[in-house]
Design a protein around this motif. Structure first.
Motif, PDB file in Angstrom:
ATOM      1  N   ASP A  61      22.699 -48.663  -9.160  1.00 20.19           N
ATOM      2  CA  ASP A  61      22.561 -50.090  -9.393  1.00 20.19           C
ATOM      3  C   ASP A  61      22.624 -50.414 -10.871  1.00 20.19           C
ATOM      4  N   GLU A  62      22.974 -51.638 -11.174  1.00 25.59           N
ATOM      5  CA  GLU A  62      23.171 -52.046 -12.562  1.00 25.59           C
ATOM      6  C   GLU A  62      21.892 -51.936 -13.382  1.00 25.59           C
ATOM      7  N   ASP A  63      20.722 -52.092 -12.733  1.00 25.72           N
ATOM      8  CA  ASP A  63      19.456 -52.038 -13.460  1.00 25.72           C
ATOM      9  C   ASP A  63      18.949 -50.616 -13.682  1.00 25.72           C
ATOM     10  N   GLY A  64      19.758 -49.625 -13.325  1.00 30.01           N
ATOM     11  CA  GLY A  64      19.354 -48.241 -13.519  1.00 30.01           C
ATOM     12  C   GLY A  64      18.714 -47.616 -12.299  1.00 30.01           C
ATOM     13  N   GLY A  65      18.471 -48.403 -11.273  1.00 31.52           N
ATOM     14  CA  GLY A  65      17.912 -47.871 -10.036  1.00 31.52           C
ATOM     15  C   GLY A  65      18.988 -47.303  -9.143  1.00 31.52           C
ATOM     16  N   ALA A 119      21.389 -44.099 -16.208  1.00 29.14           N
ATOM     17  CA  ALA A 119      21.204 -45.553 -16.139  1.00 29.14           C
ATOM     18  C   ALA A 119      22.246 -46.278 -16.975  1.00 29.14           C
ATOM     19  N   GLU A 120      22.576 -45.730 -18.138  1.00 34.13           N
ATOM     20  CA  GLU A 120      23.596 -46.355 -18.992  1.00 34.13           C
ATOM     21  C   GLU A 120      24.976 -46.250 -18.352  1.00 34.13           C
ATOM     22  N   LYS A 153      25.098 -48.910 -15.623  1.00 31.23           N
ATOM     23  CA  LYS A 153      25.296 -50.253 -16.186  1.00 31.23           C
ATOM     24  C   LYS A 153      26.745 -50.449 -16.611  1.00 31.23           C
ATOM     25  N   ARG A 155      15.570 -47.333  -4.085  1.00 32.23           N
ATOM     26  CA  ARG A 155      15.448 -48.301  -2.996  1.00 32.23           C
ATOM     27  C   ARG A 155      16.047 -47.661  -1.751  1.00 32.23           C
ATOM     28  N   GLN A 174      12.318 -45.778  -8.700  1.00 33.59           N
ATOM     29  CA  GLN A 174      13.628 -46.368  -8.967  1.00 33.59           C
ATOM     30  C   GLN A 174      14.558 -46.290  -7.757  1.00 33.59           C
ATOM     31  N   THR A 211      20.179 -47.098  -4.921  1.00 32.67           N
ATOM     32  CA  THR A 211      20.012 -47.566  -3.545  1.00 32.67           C
ATOM     33  C   THR A 211      20.515 -46.502  -2.593  1.00 32.67           C
ATOM     34  N   HIS A 219      29.161 -51.171 -13.804  1.00 33.69           N
ATOM     35  CA  HIS A 219      29.066 -52.511 -13.221  1.00 33.69           C
ATOM     36  C   HIS A 219      29.692 -53.586 -14.108  1.00 33.69           C
TER      37      HIS A 219
END
Length: 781
Positions: A479-483, A590-591, A594, A517, A515, A485, A597
């Protein structure tokens, strides 16, 4: 082993949500303009339905709809299917129709006959009372043995003599030869008592219909949406699968019972389509007793042939299995394929033969309940092995150590088919005996006898078969927020899937558990999966998750190479960070997420990172262990108190020891319930006598001891990529025989050699009384 990775006893991350009231169960969901459904259920166990008068009910306040089987037939509604189409000695299992609403005849108390839908649940219930059903009572039969007699009332014309099938497995000729050569034979007759599942959350169903798209939505607690999806859409309603959306939110316990298709799930959809508004049904506890799938209910004769020194030569098992009034989805498989394959236990037995007579009776259908066939097999084996010890005059430890499969025998193919890949049952027994101070039991028995109580110690060495059921798929997106799914086809109903999968992803991706989901139980999002049952979720879903995570790393490596201006082959990854080999250049996962995305990337690596991993097991896994129970019996009342309980388990590699211990504790508590307390009782007319918690005894906190559980982790499964074997059902498998063996040891001074479950105080007291009277009569001769 990372701080949050595999092997750590991490607290369950989902529990914060549950403990703060943020869980979302089906009954928490309320939709605008929803109506409420109530069922008219048969009060008789067996009766012809000669007429149904709905006129008065239709005129009552708030009533929107009344439906009977005739209405469903007019709509072309199909029957609930049998998924386990087992083949017996004389052909395929008999499959009488299992209608959504009783058609012409009611076959058990609680069989649904009609539905009423109204504006409020109170109005629906009141109107259901006003539906007049004319019944012509028929004789009923609730015991499998009696159902198979020639003079028994017949439930289905499709199954003459109430026989669904005769199943046989093994080598009958070899077993007959073994018994012909035997110097000693042990024989035992057992009852494996019927149980009501009683999950904390009752069954619930909410149906919706969108006239614009002609699409239905079913929200209901399940243990997996996919089998239910195809059954309801294609088989029962006759609609394309894409016209049915199934959603399962949080689930408050399943234990096998929520795997299956139920009439209420179909009926809310039919009613919603008719009314073009949401329709909900929430089962009360009284309905659970009358309509939830029940478990066990076997009568078994087991015999073991031995040589003069107590070595096992052959085993012969004959069972009458009660399947209830209709075949549930997997009902025919549980007492046959699931159970008989385990009749070797942990022992070297050169000849095995099992025969199962499956009977229809006027009772609630029977299907999988925690362990699903394996507890029945383990109870039979471990009771029989103790009987073998008594027959040749040795202790229960000695007879087992003489006959156990040894590490040098592995891989060991039993005569029933399973191939054990790893384990050392003798080592686990010795460890459990040491922890339980088996050698000191005699002294403790003497001390207890001075207090007017009998003390006994018993053990059970169990094995079960897990996993290997179907396929599993996991989809992981950065995910874009570093999490992260995770979308996966298993379905948690209390086991802690979110935490276990997050720990695997911590090892693979380096992401913190909070982190991650997790999405389960939505047929529009989750595209494939086998659901949860048979302790398969971690065995199957864990591997699929790991493989999807590894694919994500390979895809992300290319993006990292672009960001770091290096070839992907030079990019290394560890603990959530990509680095260029031999340099200090780095970028975090995470980077990378991001950048995927939002940043302009070359076409071949552009777009959000999402990968799918799958796993199809090629072999079963075989968790095993040893339970040692020590208990006391009150001489005056027959009350049993468990004073010590030791478990040594081999689950292979353990992802989360804390959660594994929780599974053992819970399963053992359910085993205690079966051994000492729980019993589903029908009278001669088929009325359910134990139809509420006033009469059906559930285990309580003061019935359970402090468990002493040791996990042995140095024998990983060789047929599972994670090395795990499964843990969810083990406690319920090992506990019943260990407890009853301990009880018989306690009562041995009186001459008691047999008692059936549940060993209630009354049953124990009567066994002691009868033994004393028999001894007195013998002395008087």
């Amino acid at each position: 082993m990372g701080q949050f990775g595999v092997g750590q006893g991490l607290k369950r991350i989902e529990d914060v949500r549950f403990l703060t009231g943020q869980g979302r169960y089906t009954d928490d969901i309320h939709l605008p303009d929803e109506a409420h459904m109530a069922l008219v259920r048969s009060p008789l166990a067996h009766a012809e339905i000669t007429g149904i008068d709905t006129a008065e009910a239709k005129e009552m306040p708030g009533v929107l709809l009344v439906l009977t089987a005739e209405d469903l037939q007019a709509e072309g509604v199909g029957d609930i299917p049998v998924l386990a189409k087992m083949r017996g000695r004389d052909g395929e299992v008999k499959q009488p129709p299992h209608p959504v609403l009783a058609r012409g005849r009611a076959r058990h108390v609680g069989d649904p006959v009609a539905i009423v839908v109204a504006e409020t649940p109170e109005q629906a219930a009141e109107a259901a009372e006003a539906v007049v059903v004319d019944y012509e009572p028929l004789d009923a039969v609730t015991d499998a043995r009696l159902a198979l007699r020639p003079d028994a009332p017949e439930l289905h014309p499709e199954a003459p003599g109430n026989l669904a099938m005769v199943w046989e497995h093994g080598d009958r000729a070899a077993v007959e030869a073994a018994f012909a050569d035997a110097e000693r034979v042990a024989r035992i007759e057992l009852v494996n008592n019927r149980l009501v599942v009683n999950s904390m959350e009752p069954r619930v169903a909410i149906g919706e219909y969108d006239p614009a798209s002609e699409r239905m939505t079913l929200t209901t607690p399940t243990q997996g949406i996919f089998r239910l999806h195809s059954q309801i859409a294609e088989t029962i309603l006759g609609i394309p699968k894409d016209k049915l959306h199934i959603v399962t939110p949080d689930v408050g316990g399943g234990f096998g019972m929520k795997i299956f298709c139920y009439a209420e799930q179909v009926l809310v959809l039919i009613a919603a389509r008719r009314l073009q508004r949401p329709v909900r049904w929430c089962g009360g506890r009284n309905e659970s007793f009358q309509s939830d799938i029940q478990g066990r209910d076997h009568r078994t004769l087991a015999e073991m042939a031995m040589d003069g020194e107590g070595r096992f030569l052959g085993i012969r098992v004959t069972t009458q299995a009660n399947l209830g009034a209709y075949l549930s989805n997997f009902g025919p498989y549980i007492p046959t394929g699931a159970s008989t394959q385990m009749y070797s236990g942990l022992y070297r037995i050169p000849a095995i033969y099992a025969e199962v007579h499956c009977a229809f009776t006027n009772t609630v259908p029977v299907d999988a309940y925690r362990g699903a066939g394996r507890p029945e097999a383990a109870y039979c084996m471990e009771r029989l092995v103790d009987a073998c010890a008594r027959e040749i005059g040795v202790g229960p430890r000695e007879i087992r150590l003489k006959n156990f499969i040894r590490p040098e025998d592995l891989p060991y193919e039993t005569k029933m088919g399973p191939v054990y890949d790893s384990g050392d049952p003798a080592r686990l027994l010795e460890k459990a005996s040491e922890l339980a101070d088996w050698q000191g039991a005699a002294e403790r028995k003497t001390e207890t006898r001075g207090r007017g109580r009998y003390r006994g110690i018993g053990l059970a060495s169990y094995v079960e078969a897990c996993g290997g059921i179907g396929e599993e798929e996991a989809r992981i997106a950065l995910d874009e927020d570093g999490g992260v799914t995770l979308v996966i086809g298993t379905m948690t109903n209390g086991q802690g899937h979110h935490t276990a999968y997050a720990q695997i992803l911590n090892d693979v991706l380096g992401v913190a558990p909070d982190q991650v989901r997790m999405i389960q139980g939505d047929s529009d999002i989750v595209k494939r999966g086998g659901g949860t049952g048979g302790s398969r979720s971690l065995l199957m879903g864990g591997v699929a998750t790991e493989r999807a995570g590894e694919k994500v790393i390979e895809r992300a490596r290319k993006v990292a190479g672009h960001l770091l201006e290096a070839a992907a082959a030079d990019i290394e990854f560890a603990d959530g960070v990509f680095t260029v080999a031999g340099t200090d250049k780095r970028v975090t996962l995470a980077e990378v997420a991001k950048a995927s995305h939002g940043e302009e990337l070359p076409e071949e690596i552009a777009g959000p990172i999402e990968e799918t991993g799958g796993y199809k097991a090629e072999a079963m896994t075989f968790p095993n262990g040893c339970h040692v129970c020590e208990l006391e019996v009150d001489e005056a009342t027959g009350e049993v108190e468990i004073v010590r309980y030791v478990v040594v388990d081999d689950f292979g590699k353990v992802v989360n020891p804390m959660m594994a211990l929780g599974q053992v504790h819970g399963g053992t508590a359910q085993g205690i319930g079966q051994a000492l307390l729980e019993h589903t009782v029908y009278d001669e007319e088929g009325q359910l006598i134990t139809a509420s918690f006033m009469d059906y005894t559930m285990p309580r906190a003061d019935d359970t001891p402090d468990y002493e559980v040791t996990l042995v982790e140095d024998m990983p499964c060789t047929t599972n990529p994670l090395g795990v074997k499964g843990a969810g059902e083990a406690g319920a498998i090992g506990a019943p025989p260990a407890i009853i063996n301990a009880l018989l040891d306690a009562l041995a001074p009186l001459g008691v050699t047999h008692i059936d479950m549940p060993a209630t105080p009354e049953r124990v007291w009567r066994a002691m009384r009868d033994a004393r009277q028999a001894r007195a009569a013998h002395a008087a001769e």
